[in-house]
Design a protein around this motif. Sequence first.
Motif, PDB file in Angstrom:
ATOM      1  N   TYR A  10      26.458  44.342  26.493  1.00  0.00           N
ATOM      2  CA  TYR A  10      27.667  43.567  26.213  1.00  0.00           C
ATOM      3  C   TYR A  10      28.388  44.025  24.935  1.00  0.00           C
ATOM      4  O   TYR A  10      29.621  44.138  24.940  1.00  0.00           O
ATOM      5  CB  TYR A  10      27.377  42.076  26.154  1.00  0.00           C
ATOM      6  N   PRO A  11      27.666  44.299  23.833  1.00  0.00           N
ATOM      7  CA  PRO A  11      28.380  44.775  22.637  1.00  0.00           C
ATOM      8  C   PRO A  11      29.155  46.085  22.894  1.00  0.00           C
ATOM      9  O   PRO A  11      30.246  46.281  22.362  1.00  0.00           O
ATOM     10  CB  PRO A  11      27.263  44.986  21.609  1.00  0.00           C
ATOM     11  N   GLU A  12      28.598  46.926  23.734  1.00  0.00           N
ATOM     12  CA  GLU A  12      29.282  48.173  24.085  1.00  0.00           C
ATOM     13  C   GLU A  12      30.555  47.886  24.895  1.00  0.00           C
ATOM     14  O   GLU A  12      31.572  48.559  24.729  1.00  0.00           O
ATOM     15  CB  GLU A  12      28.323  49.075  24.875  1.00  0.00           C
ATOM     16  N   LEU A  13      30.500  46.868  25.740  1.00  0.00           N
ATOM     17  CA  LEU A  13      31.691  46.477  26.504  1.00  0.00           C
ATOM     18  C   LEU A  13      32.811  46.041  25.565  1.00  0.00           C
ATOM     19  O   LEU A  13      33.984  46.348  25.796  1.00  0.00           O
ATOM     20  CB  LEU A  13      31.374  45.348  27.489  1.00  0.00           C
ATOM     21  N   ILE A  14      32.453  45.314  24.513  1.00  0.00           N
ATOM     22  CA  ILE A  14      33.451  44.876  23.537  1.00  0.00           C
ATOM     23  C   ILE A  14      34.107  46.093  22.882  1.00  0.00           C
ATOM     24  O   ILE A  14      35.333  46.121  22.684  1.00  0.00           O
ATOM     25  CB  ILE A  14      32.821  43.961  22.461  1.00  0.00           C
ATOM     26  N   SER A  15      33.342  47.109  22.574  1.00  0.00           N
ATOM     27  CA  SER A  15      33.900  48.332  21.980  1.00  0.00           C
ATOM     28  C   SER A  15      34.864  49.018  22.943  1.00  0.00           C
ATOM     29  O   SER A  15      35.924  49.493  22.532  1.00  0.00           O
ATOM     30  CB  SER A  15      32.782  49.301  21.591  1.00  0.00           C
ATOM     31  N   PHE A  44      31.824  37.437  30.338  1.00  0.00           N
ATOM     32  CA  PHE A  44      30.920  38.433  30.912  1.00  0.00           C
ATOM     33  C   PHE A  44      29.892  37.847  31.877  1.00  0.00           C
ATOM     34  O   PHE A  44      29.589  38.450  32.902  1.00  0.00           O
ATOM     35  CB  PHE A  44      30.211  39.234  29.815  1.00  0.00           C
ATOM     36  N   ASP A  45      29.350  36.679  31.558  1.00  0.00           N
ATOM     37  CA  ASP A  45      28.341  36.083  32.433  1.00  0.00           C
ATOM     38  C   ASP A  45      28.930  35.467  33.700  1.00  0.00           C
ATOM     39  O   ASP A  45      28.184  35.072  34.598  1.00  0.00           O
ATOM     40  CB  ASP A  45      27.533  35.014  31.677  1.00  0.00           C
ATOM     41  N   ASN A  46      30.251  35.377  33.766  1.00  0.00           N
ATOM     42  CA  ASN A  46      30.908  34.762  34.924  1.00  0.00           C
ATOM     43  C   ASN A  46      31.500  35.765  35.905  1.00  0.00           C
ATOM     44  O   ASN A  46      32.151  35.366  36.869  1.00  0.00           O
ATOM     45  CB  ASN A  46      32.005  33.802  34.436  1.00  0.00           C
ATOM     46  N   VAL A  47      31.287  37.042  35.639  1.00  0.00           N
ATOM     47  CA  VAL A  47      31.807  38.085  36.523  1.00  0.00           C
ATOM     48  C   VAL A  47      30.693  39.081  36.832  1.00  0.00           C
ATOM     49  O   VAL A  47      29.691  39.155  36.124  1.00  0.00           O
ATOM     50  CB  VAL A  47      33.016  38.827  35.901  1.00  0.00           C
ATOM     51  N   SER A  48      30.892  39.837  37.883  1.00  0.00           N
ATOM     52  CA  SER A  48      29.983  40.925  38.216  1.00  0.00           C
ATOM     53  C   SER A  48      30.487  42.170  37.485  1.00  0.00           C
ATOM     54  O   SER A  48      31.618  42.607  37.709  1.00  0.00           O
ATOM     55  CB  SER A  48      29.985  41.144  39.733  1.00  0.00           C
ATOM     56  N   LEU A  49      29.672  42.696  36.592  1.00  0.00           N
ATOM     57  CA  LEU A  49      30.093  43.810  35.739  1.00  0.00           C
ATOM     58  C   LEU A  49      29.496  45.133  36.196  1.00  0.00           C
ATOM     59  O   LEU A  49      28.286  45.227  36.455  1.00  0.00           O
ATOM     60  CB  LEU A  49      29.666  43.546  34.294  1.00  0.00           C
ATOM     61  N   HIS A  50      30.359  46.137  36.299  1.00  0.00           N
ATOM     62  CA  HIS A  50      29.958  47.496  36.645  1.00  0.00           C
ATOM     63  C   HIS A  50      30.617  48.455  35.672  1.00  0.00           C
ATOM     64  O   HIS A  50      31.717  48.177  35.177  1.00  0.00           O
ATOM     65  CB  HIS A  50      30.360  47.831  38.080  1.00  0.00           C
ATOM     66  N   CYS A  51      29.968  49.603  35.439  1.00  0.00           N
ATOM     67  CA  CYS A  51      30.510  50.542  34.466  1.00  0.00           C
ATOM     68  C   CYS A  51      30.295  51.995  34.871  1.00  0.00           C
ATOM     69  O   CYS A  51      29.533  52.297  35.795  1.00  0.00           O
ATOM     70  CB  CYS A  51      29.872  50.312  33.090  1.00  0.00           C
ATOM     71  N   GLY A  64      35.075  43.981  35.760  1.00  0.00           N
ATOM     72  CA  GLY A  64      34.461  42.686  35.999  1.00  0.00           C
ATOM     73  C   GLY A  64      35.159  42.073  37.196  1.00  0.00           C
ATOM     74  O   GLY A  64      36.388  42.033  37.240  1.00  0.00           O
ATOM     75  N   THR A  65      34.395  41.643  38.191  1.00  0.00           N
ATOM     76  CA  THR A  65      34.982  41.084  39.409  1.00  0.00           C
ATOM     77  C   THR A  65      34.374  39.718  39.696  1.00  0.00           C
ATOM     78  O   THR A  65      33.237  39.425  39.292  1.00  0.00           O
ATOM     79  CB  THR A  65      34.743  42.013  40.619  1.00  0.00           C
ATOM     80  N   HIS A  66      35.145  38.922  40.426  1.00  0.00           N
ATOM     81  CA  HIS A  66      34.662  37.602  40.844  1.00  0.00           C
ATOM     82  C   HIS A  66      35.500  37.129  42.021  1.00  0.00           C
ATOM     83  O   HIS A  66      36.736  37.082  41.933  1.00  0.00           O
ATOM     84  CB  HIS A  66      34.762  36.594  39.690  1.00  0.00           C
ATOM     85  N   ASP A  67      34.835  36.813  43.121  1.00  0.00           N
ATOM     86  CA  ASP A  67      35.514  36.207  44.278  1.00  0.00           C
ATOM     87  C   ASP A  67      36.722  37.002  44.766  1.00  0.00           C
ATOM     88  O   ASP A  67      37.785  36.421  45.015  1.00  0.00           O
ATOM     89  CB  ASP A  67      35.965  34.795  43.919  1.00  0.00           C
ATOM     90  N   GLY A  68      36.607  38.304  44.868  1.00  0.00           N
ATOM     91  CA  GLY A  68      37.713  39.128  45.360  1.00  0.00           C
ATOM     92  C   GLY A  68      38.792  39.428  44.339  1.00  0.00           C
ATOM     93  O   GLY A  68      39.801  40.042  44.662  1.00  0.00           O
ATOM     94  N   ASN A  69      38.567  38.987  43.107  1.00  0.00           N
ATOM     95  CA  ASN A  69      39.532  39.246  42.028  1.00  0.00           C
ATOM     96  C   ASN A  69      38.973  40.290  41.059  1.00  0.00           C
ATOM     97  O   ASN A  69      37.809  40.203  40.667  1.00  0.00           O
ATOM     98  CB  ASN A  69      39.815  37.976  41.228  1.00  0.00           C
ATOM     99  N   LEU A  70      39.818  41.216  40.671  1.00  0.00           N
ATOM    100  CA  LEU A  70      39.481  42.133  39.591  1.00  0.00           C
ATOM    101  C   LEU A  70      39.875  41.411  38.308  1.00  0.00           C
ATOM    102  O   LEU A  70      41.057  41.260  38.009  1.00  0.00           O
ATOM    103  CB  LEU A  70      40.242  43.453  39.729  1.00  0.00           C
ATOM    104  N   GLU A  71      38.894  40.915  37.592  1.00  0.00           N
ATOM    105  CA  GLU A  71      39.145  40.110  36.402  1.00  0.00           C
ATOM    106  C   GLU A  71      39.357  40.978  35.165  1.00  0.00           C
ATOM    107  O   GLU A  71      40.006  40.551  34.216  1.00  0.00           O
ATOM    108  CB  GLU A  71      37.989  39.137  36.170  1.00  0.00           C
ATOM    109  N   MET A  72      38.775  42.176  35.164  1.00  0.00           N
ATOM    110  CA  MET A  72      38.940  43.068  34.021  1.00  0.00           C
ATOM    111  C   MET A  72      38.668  44.504  34.441  1.00  0.00           C
ATOM    112  O   MET A  72      37.812  44.761  35.288  1.00  0.00           O
ATOM    113  CB  MET A  72      38.049  42.643  32.851  1.00  0.00           C
ATOM    114  N   LEU A  73      39.443  45.409  33.885  1.00  0.00           N
ATOM    115  CA  LEU A  73      39.229  46.848  34.026  1.00  0.00           C
ATOM    116  C   LEU A  73      39.678  47.462  32.714  1.00  0.00           C
ATOM    117  O   LEU A  73      40.864  47.377  32.362  1.00  0.00           O
ATOM    118  CB  LEU A  73      40.038  47.420  35.192  1.00  0.00           C
ATOM    119  N   PHE A  74      38.735  48.049  32.005  1.00  0.00           N
ATOM    120  CA  PHE A  74      39.035  48.652  30.710  1.00  0.00           C
ATOM    121  C   PHE A  74      38.360  50.010  30.603  1.00  0.00           C
ATOM    122  O   PHE A  74      37.224  50.172  31.042  1.00  0.00           O
ATOM    123  CB  PHE A  74      38.588  47.738  29.559  1.00  0.00           C
TER     124      PHE A  74
END
Length: 143
Positions: A10-15, A44-51, A64-74
């Motif tokens: 998770y700290p790496e995701l923040i970076s 972070f705990d509310n989405v499925s995270l892949h990297c 980060g995805t949840h329920d068919g939504n792309l919640e984050m892409l960085f």
Amino acid sequence: MIQKVNKTEYPELISVWESSVKATHDFLKPEDFIFYKELIPNFFDNVSLHCIKNDQQQIIGFIGTHDGNLEMLFVTADQIGKGIGKKLLLYAIEELKVTKVDVNKENLTASAFYKHFGFEIKSISDVDGCGKPYPILHLELIK
């Protein structure tokens, strides 16, 4: 290779988030940048995270995805435009069945990116999910 994110990363995701947002969200006020930086780990705990990691096993992009939504892409600033975002988005669409994404209206590069992959504007909000004055485009994948 795209892989699941471990909580210890998770700290790496923040970076990655910070690098990406500084490169792509020049419309954000400095105080709002700090606000979101403190807020983002809560999601972070509310989405499925892949990297995707580089050869040194450092995360260079994540979704980060949840329920068919792309919640984050960085993607880290030094990797923007090198195909990392494309790989992550296609994985989200093909493997995780993502059909929706929200994007800041002022982030023209991101909205063009999603439109290139078949997303279209379904609606627009005047403020973001935190009530801040950053209009959001609600996009949906048209097949």
